[in-house]
Design a protein around this motif. Structure first.
Motif, PDB file in Angstrom:
ATOM      1  N   LEU A 125       0.838  -1.207   0.000  1.00 48.11           N
ATOM      2  CA  LEU A 125       0.000   0.000   0.000  1.00 48.11           C
ATOM      3  C   LEU A 125       0.869   1.251   0.000  1.00 48.11           C
ATOM      4  O   LEU A 125       0.566   2.232  -0.684  1.00 48.11           O
ATOM      5  CB  LEU A 125      -0.931  -0.001   1.211  1.00 48.11           C
ATOM      6  CG  LEU A 125      -2.039  -1.062   1.229  1.00 48.11           C
ATOM      7  CD1 LEU A 125      -2.830  -0.970   2.529  1.00 48.11           C
ATOM      8  CD2 LEU A 125      -2.981  -0.895   0.036  1.00 48.11           C
ATOM      9  N   GLN A 126       1.950   1.226   0.763  1.00 44.53           N
ATOM     10  CA  GLN A 126       2.844   2.393   0.815  1.00 44.53           C
ATOM     11  C   GLN A 126       3.516   2.642  -0.531  1.00 44.53           C
ATOM     12  O   GLN A 126       3.814   3.786  -0.878  1.00 44.53           O
ATOM     13  CB  GLN A 126       3.899   2.196   1.911  1.00 44.53           C
ATOM     14  CG  GLN A 126       3.325   2.323   3.318  1.00 44.53           C
ATOM     15  CD  GLN A 126       4.406   2.238   4.383  1.00 44.53           C
ATOM     16  OE1 GLN A 126       4.900   1.156   4.705  1.00 44.53           O
ATOM     17  NE2 GLN A 126       4.782   3.386   4.926  1.00 44.53           N
ATOM     18  N   GLU A 127       3.743   1.579  -1.270  1.00 42.61           N
ATOM     19  CA  GLU A 127       4.341   1.748  -2.595  1.00 42.61           C
ATOM     20  C   GLU A 127       3.345   2.337  -3.588  1.00 42.61           C
ATOM     21  O   GLU A 127       3.734   2.986  -4.560  1.00 42.61           O
ATOM     22  CB  GLU A 127       4.849   0.402  -3.100  1.00 42.61           C
ATOM     23  CG  GLU A 127       6.052  -0.133  -2.310  1.00 42.61           C
ATOM     24  CD  GLU A 127       6.402  -1.568  -2.666  1.00 42.61           C
ATOM     25  OE1 GLU A 127       5.659  -2.166  -3.482  1.00 42.61           O
ATOM     26  OE2 GLU A 127       7.394  -2.088  -2.123  1.00 42.61           O
ATOM     27  N   ALA A 128       2.052   2.125  -3.322  1.00 39.20           N
ATOM     28  CA  ALA A 128       1.016   2.596  -4.240  1.00 39.20           C
ATOM     29  C   ALA A 128       0.469   3.973  -3.882  1.00 39.20           C
ATOM     30  O   ALA A 128      -0.147   4.635  -4.718  1.00 39.20           O
ATOM     31  CB  ALA A 128      -0.139   1.589  -4.282  1.00 39.20           C
ATOM     32  N   TYR A 129       0.685   4.421  -2.628  1.00 38.08           N
ATOM     33  CA  TYR A 129       0.107   5.679  -2.152  1.00 38.08           C
ATOM     34  C   TYR A 129       1.175   6.571  -1.514  1.00 38.08           C
ATOM     35  O   TYR A 129       2.188   6.083  -1.010  1.00 38.08           O
ATOM     36  CB  TYR A 129      -0.997   5.411  -1.126  1.00 38.08           C
ATOM     37  CG  TYR A 129      -2.229   4.763  -1.711  1.00 38.08           C
ATOM     38  CD1 TYR A 129      -3.297   5.525  -2.173  1.00 38.08           C
ATOM     39  CD2 TYR A 129      -2.326   3.376  -1.800  1.00 38.08           C
ATOM     40  CE1 TYR A 129      -4.422   4.927  -2.717  1.00 38.08           C
ATOM     41  CE2 TYR A 129      -3.449   2.759  -2.345  1.00 38.08           C
ATOM     42  CZ  TYR A 129      -4.495   3.545  -2.802  1.00 38.08           C
ATOM     43  OH  TYR A 129      -5.615   2.962  -3.347  1.00 38.08           O
ATOM     44  N   HIS A 130       0.903   7.861  -1.513  1.00 36.50           N
ATOM     45  CA  HIS A 130       1.803   8.793  -0.836  1.00 36.50           C
ATOM     46  C   HIS A 130       1.703   8.657   0.681  1.00 36.50           C
ATOM     47  O   HIS A 130       2.683   8.886   1.395  1.00 36.50           O
ATOM     48  CB  HIS A 130       1.475  10.239  -1.245  1.00 36.50           C
ATOM     49  CG  HIS A 130       1.704  10.516  -2.696  1.00 36.50           C
ATOM     50  ND1 HIS A 130       0.686  10.537  -3.618  1.00 36.50           N
ATOM     51  CD2 HIS A 130       2.858  10.762  -3.392  1.00 36.50           C
ATOM     52  CE1 HIS A 130       1.182  10.801  -4.816  1.00 36.50           C
ATOM     53  NE2 HIS A 130       2.497  10.939  -4.711  1.00 36.50           N
ATOM     54  N   ALA A 131       0.514   8.321   1.177  1.00 37.29           N
ATOM     55  CA  ALA A 131       0.316   8.161   2.619  1.00 37.29           C
ATOM     56  C   ALA A 131      -0.686   7.035   2.862  1.00 37.29           C
ATOM     57  O   ALA A 131      -1.616   6.832   2.086  1.00 37.29           O
ATOM     58  CB  ALA A 131      -0.190   9.456   3.242  1.00 37.29           C
ATOM     59  N   VAL A 132      -0.482   6.319   3.960  1.00 41.55           N
ATOM     60  CA  VAL A 132      -1.392   5.254   4.386  1.00 41.55           C
ATOM     61  C   VAL A 132      -1.833   5.554   5.811  1.00 41.55           C
ATOM     62  O   VAL A 132      -0.990   5.792   6.688  1.00 41.55           O
ATOM     63  CB  VAL A 132      -0.717   3.868   4.327  1.00 41.55           C
ATOM     64  CG1 VAL A 132      -1.642   2.792   4.901  1.00 41.55           C
ATOM     65  CG2 VAL A 132      -0.318   3.528   2.897  1.00 41.55           C
ATOM     66  N   VAL A 133      -3.141   5.561   6.039  1.00 45.81           N
ATOM     67  CA  VAL A 133      -3.696   5.806   7.373  1.00 45.81           C
ATOM     68  C   VAL A 133      -4.338   4.519   7.876  1.00 45.81           C
ATOM     69  O   VAL A 133      -5.264   3.994   7.259  1.00 45.81           O
ATOM     70  CB  VAL A 133      -4.751   6.932   7.362  1.00 45.81           C
ATOM     71  CG1 VAL A 133      -5.229   7.218   8.788  1.00 45.81           C
ATOM     72  CG2 VAL A 133      -4.192   8.201   6.722  1.00 45.81           C
ATOM     73  N   LEU A 134      -3.855   4.018   8.992  1.00 45.26           N
ATOM     74  CA  LEU A 134      -4.407   2.803   9.586  1.00 45.26           C
ATOM     75  C   LEU A 134      -5.523   3.181  10.559  1.00 45.26           C
ATOM     76  O   LEU A 134      -5.285   3.857  11.560  1.00 45.26           O
ATOM     77  CB  LEU A 134      -3.300   2.029  10.309  1.00 45.26           C
ATOM     78  CG  LEU A 134      -2.123   1.614   9.418  1.00 45.26           C
ATOM     79  CD1 LEU A 134      -1.001   1.018  10.249  1.00 45.26           C
ATOM     80  CD2 LEU A 134      -2.580   0.629   8.352  1.00 45.26           C
ATOM     81  N   SER A 135      -6.739   2.774  10.247  1.00 47.64           N
ATOM     82  CA  SER A 135      -7.916   3.130  11.045  1.00 47.64           C
ATOM     83  C   SER A 135      -8.794   1.903  11.246  1.00 47.64           C
ATOM     84  O   SER A 135     -10.025   1.987  11.179  1.00 47.64           O
ATOM     85  CB  SER A 135      -8.712   4.233  10.338  1.00 47.64           C
ATOM     86  OG  SER A 135      -7.906   5.343  10.020  1.00 47.64           O
ATOM     87  N   TYR A 136      -8.164   0.766  11.515  1.00 52.59           N
ATOM     88  CA  TYR A 136      -8.901  -0.491  11.489  1.00 52.59           C
ATOM     89  C   TYR A 136      -9.528  -0.883  12.828  1.00 52.59           C
ATOM     90  O   TYR A 136     -10.095  -1.974  12.976  1.00 52.59           O
ATOM     91  CB  TYR A 136      -8.014  -1.618  10.970  1.00 52.59           C
ATOM     92  CG  TYR A 136      -6.762  -1.898  11.778  1.00 52.59           C
ATOM     93  CD1 TYR A 136      -6.786  -2.757  12.865  1.00 52.59           C
ATOM     94  CD2 TYR A 136      -5.547  -1.320  11.421  1.00 52.59           C
ATOM     95  CE1 TYR A 136      -5.640  -3.032  13.593  1.00 52.59           C
ATOM     96  CE2 TYR A 136      -4.387  -1.585  12.129  1.00 52.59           C
ATOM     97  CZ  TYR A 136      -4.440  -2.445  13.222  1.00 52.59           C
ATOM     98  OH  TYR A 136      -3.300  -2.709  13.939  1.00 52.59           O
ATOM     99  N   GLY A 137      -9.456  -0.006  13.821  1.00 50.95           N
ATOM    100  CA  GLY A 137     -10.214  -0.219  15.044  1.00 50.95           C
ATOM    101  C   GLY A 137      -9.640  -1.259  15.974  1.00 50.95           C
ATOM    102  O   GLY A 137      -8.435  -1.507  16.011  1.00 50.95           O
TER     103      GLY A 137
END
Length: 491
Positions: A125-137
């Protein structure tokens, strides 16, 4: 002054920098500067619950060039709003309308049926996006660490709530309600939700979105008494006044308290903060004051009862033909909120047929590449920035722990979104490189045989659930099986 025709550059100062970005975008398209793809920051959010949607909402509303993709393990969105909020609290679920608007935003996409850490890694995911936000509870259960808590007749509140709210992983729970007394360990809002559902008249519940299997089981329930047990005292009661008031006014029930638990509490009222004072005043009124005639008549006619039991700590739960909750009596040391329990050596046996542990949820590690604090059960972070992981952020319960109400999660998620946007503006988050975003992830998922559920697919599930609910006089009848969800979504 900008001479391009892509935007009007006379606007509020807060949007000038975004207008300039758009100018660079179009200039680049003419071969004069940065490439078009580089001017579109791509953010991935892991988790389709309140934290994920609130983070996405703030990002797309605040910055007009950001693209947000939400990935959710289940085929359906909304997380604990769908699976955690009590069915008799439909007003709380209205927030799903706001989340739907976010999901339908031109720069936001929902991808259900994708398990991050299994179907795709965080690194990918980090390779595909500028930022990754983990919000999985928080999907795990806190445990008591006492013998017997894993035996039949003992359930976590998380699983029990998931059962009556239609969480697929809890569809086969089948709690045995053929008993007169149930004991709930914990005194927070979730504990009161469980107590209320156990004691509510079925005529009230049948008009909610509670699952039909749960409704059928509750209709045959023999539970007539629920004890809500806590280690601390009345001054540390963890529920809100709204939840307490609902218990007090629950039709067909009466409160049963022990007056000894409330000695010397009244004289403490004048030094309590206002919210705590109001909660304690209501508790005292219910527990020790003589009710007026109308209330007395209501209580005398009630066939079901509930009550708090304070200063008790679970010691052992023996589950045999005659289930007992063994509780160690305790006393408190310290003052105000800063107190702790010390055992007295006395033990009390409570005859019951059901024990529900409501001591809290906990987050779990999602990927070996992501730091995790096994003691606090959170991702170590500073204002939402995951420590020692550039471009990785977190929001919601996995950021701060499983506390607070939905409004708390909203504010927390907005804070993380502001942190992320600040890092973009300051250049500490590199958004100059080209990232493929969902296109790159889709390629990975296709190779692994994973087909995402888009928001338009979810709307088919939503329509089917509403249709089934209407046939039963309910807001919806939830699909309980993931396979059936996918079949409806892709038909």
């Amino acid at each position: 002054m900008c001479t391009c025709h892509c935007c009007i550059c006379i606007m509020s100062p807060s949007f000038i920098r975004y207008s300039l970005l758009k100018c660079i975008y179009f200039s680049g398209a003419r071969g004069l500067g940065t490439s078009p793809a580089a001017s579109c920051p791509k953010v991935c959010i892991v988790g389709g619950g309140p934290a994920g949607f609130y983070t996405a909402q703030h990002l797309v509303k605040t910055r007009p060039d950001v693209q947000v993709d939400i990935y959710e393990r289940l085929p359906v969105p909304f997380g604990l709003v769908r699976f955690g909020v009590a069915p008799d609290h439909p007003e709380v679920k209205n927030v799903m309308n706001t989340f739907t608007q976010t999901a339908q935003h031109a720069r936001c996409s929902f991808h259900g049926n994708v398990s991050v850490g299994k179907d795709v890694t965080v690194q990918e995911l980090q390779e595909a996006y500028h930022a990754v936000v983990l919000s999985y509870g928080a999907e795990g259960n806190r445990t008591l660490g006492v013998p017997g808590e894993d035996l039949a007749g003992v359930h976590s509140a998380k699983d029990f709530v998931g059962w009556y709210n239609g969480l697929p992983t809890n569809r086969d729970l089948r709690p045995d309600l053929r008993c007169e007394t149930a004991v709930i360990l914990g005194q927070g809002n979730v504990a009161l939700d469980v107590a209320r559902i156990l004691l509510s008249p079925v005529d009230i519940l049948k008009n909610t979105d509670i699952t039909q299997p749960a409704l059928d089981t509750l209709a045959e329930s023999s539970v007539r008494r629920v004890l809500i047990v806590g280690r601390r005292g009345p001054l540390q009661l963890a529920c809100t006044i709204k939840e307490l008031r609902e218990m007090v006014n629950l039709p067909g029930t009466r409160p049963e308290m022990e007056a000894s638990d409330f000695e010397c509490i009244a004289k403490m009222l004048k030094v309590l903060p206002r919210p705590r004072k109001r909660l304690t005043e209501l508790l005292l009124k219910v527990a020790v004051e003589t009710p007026e005639e109308t209330e007395l008549e209501r209580r005398n006619s009630a066939k079901r009862a509930w009550g708090f039991r304070f200063f008790r700590s679970p010691l052992f739960k023996a589950v045999t033909e005659d289930i007992k909750a063994k509780l160690a009596l305790v006393f408190q040391q310290g003052e105000g909120e800063d107190v702790w329990a010390v055992t007295t050596g006395e033990v009390e046996d409570v005859e019951c047929g059901l024990v529900i542990s409501s001591i809290g949820y906990k987050s779990l590690p999602i990927d070996p590449a992501v730091p995790f604090d096994p003691r606090k059960h959170i991702i170590p972070n500073t204002m939402g920035r995951v420590q020692k992981c550039a471009g990785l952020y977190c929001s919601g319960w996995v950021k701060r722990g499983p506390t607070g109400v939905i409004a708390t999660t909203m504010n927390d998620s907005f804070d993380t979104a502001r942190t992320l946007l600040h890092d973009m503006d300051e250049g500490t988050l590199d958004i100059s490189t080209v990232k493929p975003g969902s296109a790159g992830v889709t390629t990975i998922l296709e190779k692994r045989g994973v087909k995402p559920v888009l928001f338009s697919d979810w709307e088919k599930i939503d329509s089917e659930e509403s249709k089934r609910g209407e046939a039963r006089g309910k807001p919806r009848e939830k699909l309980l099986d993931v396979g059936e969800m996918l079949k409806v979504a892709w038909t």
